[in-house]
Motif scaffolding. Structure first.
Motif, PDB file in Angstrom:
ATOM      1  N   SER A 124       0.872  -1.324   0.266  1.00  0.00           N
ATOM      2  CA  SER A 124       0.125   0.023  -0.140  1.00  0.00           C
ATOM      3  C   SER A 124       0.813   1.138   0.148  1.00  0.00           C
ATOM      4  O   SER A 124       1.258   1.557   0.989  1.00  0.00           O
ATOM      5  CB  SER A 124      -0.835  -0.027   1.092  1.00  0.00           C
ATOM      6  OG  SER A 124       0.001  -0.268   2.364  1.00  0.00           O
ATOM      7  N   LEU A 128      -2.345   4.458   2.798  1.00  0.00           N
ATOM      8  CA  LEU A 128      -3.448   4.004   3.469  1.00  0.00           C
ATOM      9  C   LEU A 128      -3.029   2.714   4.617  1.00  0.00           C
ATOM     10  O   LEU A 128      -1.943   2.154   4.030  1.00  0.00           O
ATOM     11  CB  LEU A 128      -4.473   3.773   2.611  1.00  0.00           C
ATOM     12  CG  LEU A 128      -5.144   4.634   1.900  1.00  0.00           C
ATOM     13  CD1 LEU A 128      -6.037   3.967   0.680  1.00  0.00           C
ATOM     14  CD2 LEU A 128      -6.027   5.317   2.742  1.00  0.00           C
ATOM     15  N   THR A 132      -6.899  -4.208   2.271  1.00  0.00           N
ATOM     16  CA  THR A 132      -8.340  -4.000   1.968  1.00  0.00           C
ATOM     17  C   THR A 132      -8.668  -2.463   1.698  1.00  0.00           C
ATOM     18  O   THR A 132      -9.364  -2.230   0.941  1.00  0.00           O
ATOM     19  CB  THR A 132      -9.358  -4.538   2.948  1.00  0.00           C
ATOM     20  OG1 THR A 132      -8.666  -6.069   3.332  1.00  0.00           O
ATOM     21  CG2 THR A 132     -10.631  -4.803   2.393  1.00  0.00           C
ATOM     22  N   GLN A 133      -8.104  -1.600   2.580  1.00  0.00           N
ATOM     23  CA  GLN A 133      -8.506  -0.148   2.313  1.00  0.00           C
ATOM     24  C   GLN A 133      -8.103   0.246   1.004  1.00  0.00           C
ATOM     25  O   GLN A 133      -8.813   1.145   0.479  1.00  0.00           O
ATOM     26  CB  GLN A 133      -7.953   0.475   3.750  1.00  0.00           C
ATOM     27  CG  GLN A 133      -8.720   1.928   3.915  1.00  0.00           C
ATOM     28  CD  GLN A 133      -8.289   2.257   5.037  1.00  0.00           C
ATOM     29  OE1 GLN A 133      -7.449   1.893   5.727  1.00  0.00           O
ATOM     30  NE2 GLN A 133      -8.855   3.738   5.198  1.00  0.00           N
ATOM     31  N   SER A 134      -6.880  -0.178   0.827  1.00  0.00           N
ATOM     32  CA  SER A 134      -6.193   0.609  -0.542  1.00  0.00           C
ATOM     33  C   SER A 134      -7.020  -0.019  -1.574  1.00  0.00           C
ATOM     34  O   SER A 134      -7.303   0.674  -2.462  1.00  0.00           O
ATOM     35  CB  SER A 134      -4.762  -0.034  -0.480  1.00  0.00           C
ATOM     36  OG  SER A 134      -4.230  -0.102   0.858  1.00  0.00           O
ATOM     37  N   LYS A 137     -10.167   1.769  -1.668  1.00  0.00           N
ATOM     38  CA  LYS A 137     -10.012   3.123  -2.572  1.00  0.00           C
ATOM     39  C   LYS A 137      -9.828   3.201  -3.852  1.00  0.00           C
ATOM     40  O   LYS A 137     -10.494   4.036  -4.632  1.00  0.00           O
ATOM     41  CB  LYS A 137      -8.785   3.701  -1.682  1.00  0.00           C
ATOM     42  CG  LYS A 137      -8.476   5.384  -1.686  1.00  0.00           C
ATOM     43  CD  LYS A 137      -8.932   6.159  -0.703  1.00  0.00           C
ATOM     44  CE  LYS A 137      -8.682   7.612  -1.017  1.00  0.00           C
ATOM     45  NZ  LYS A 137      -9.220   8.397  -0.020  1.00  0.00           N
TER      46      LYS A 137
END
Lengths: 169, 100
Positions: A124, A128, A132-134, A137
């Motif tokens: 990432s 971030l 999962t968040q990357s 996004k």
């Protein structure tokens, strides 16, 4: 240690993938394929792709393979007979061709990427936290259009499956 | 660290097993499973290259491949059920109406 885990997982994956071909009854092939998917999920976790690993378990082994097993049970599929069929020669053409494919791909891979390792730095790069968040996004900014097109594809898939499986059109 | 060539070689081996199974197997469901195996081999390459280049885009593509595989499995198994209902067999050699 890392290499040992990778080798064990890949051995399990290759062995169970070969077992798909060896088994004559589709239900045993399906169970070996589940083992292959799970070993691939382990390799994804090792590559710090946690989201993909979870998706592998949830979608592949949890949804697709359950569908396969369900259809095999529903149709009461018998094991393949050992009778010679008209395409028996395919086996003697197929084995050398597959070996040739592996050799060609392997030679190319080792010529192009020999000695290069995966980078240690975190995937990432956008600042971030977490894999999962990357992905989320990126999915809702750069890849919004493909994401929406995927929903249309799934809708078409649902409609197609219903029409195919209906008794009377 | 594990060299990327190991991951790519594993991917190549799994893909070739899938190709081989598609050629030799006569059962429609097993052929379909071999196609799923090929899709998984490609996913492994995607994740390996994403890690190699320190980019996350490859993992987004794996997400799309999985969505396509799910849609393909639903439609394909629907076709298999419809074909089995009409012909009472899953042998691909029996379903050669459109061959010639």
């Amino acid at each position: 240690m890392e290499l040992a885990i990778f080798l064990i997982l890949s051995m399990i994956g290759i062995a169970s993938a070969l077992n798909i071909l060896i088994q004559r009854h589709p239900i045993y092939s399906a169970l070996s394929l589940i083992l292959t998917f799970l070993s691939l999920a382990g390799i994804y976790i090792q590559m710090q792709a946690e989201f993909i690993a979870v998706m592998q378990v949830v979608i592949y082994t949890g949804a697709i393979m359950v569908l396969f097993v369900f259809v095999i049970m529903l149709l009461n599929v018998k094991a393949e007979e050992r009778v010679p069929n008209k395409l028996i020669g395919m086996r003697y053409v197929g084995i050398p061709l597959s070996l040739l494919l592996v050799t060609a791909l392997g030679l190319n891979i080792f010529q192009s990427f020999s000695g290069q390792t995966l980078r240690v730095s975190d995937v990432s790069t956008s600042g971030l936290t977490g894999n999962t968040q990357s992905i989320g996004k990126l999915l809702y900014t750069q890849y919004t259009l493909p994401f929406e097109v995927t929903s249309i594809l799934l809708l078409v898939g649902i409609v197609g499956a219903i029409i195919m499986a209906k008794k009377e059109l | 660290m594990i060299p990327i060539s190991y991951y790519l070689l594993l991917s190549a081996i799994l893909f070739s097993i899938g190709v081989f199974g598609t050629m030799i197997k006569r059962n429609m469901v097993t052929i379909f499973m071999c196609i799923e195996l090929m899709l998984n081999a490609v996913n492994l390459s995607f994740v390996a290259f994403a890690r190699y280049h320190s980019l996350i885009d490859g993992q987004v593509f794996v997400f799309f491949v999985m969505a396509v595989a799910a849609a393909e499995a639903a439609v394909g198994l629907g076709i298999i059920v419809a074909l089995f209902r009409n012909r009472q067999t899953l042998n691909v050699d029996e379903a050669d109406l459109m061959k010639w």
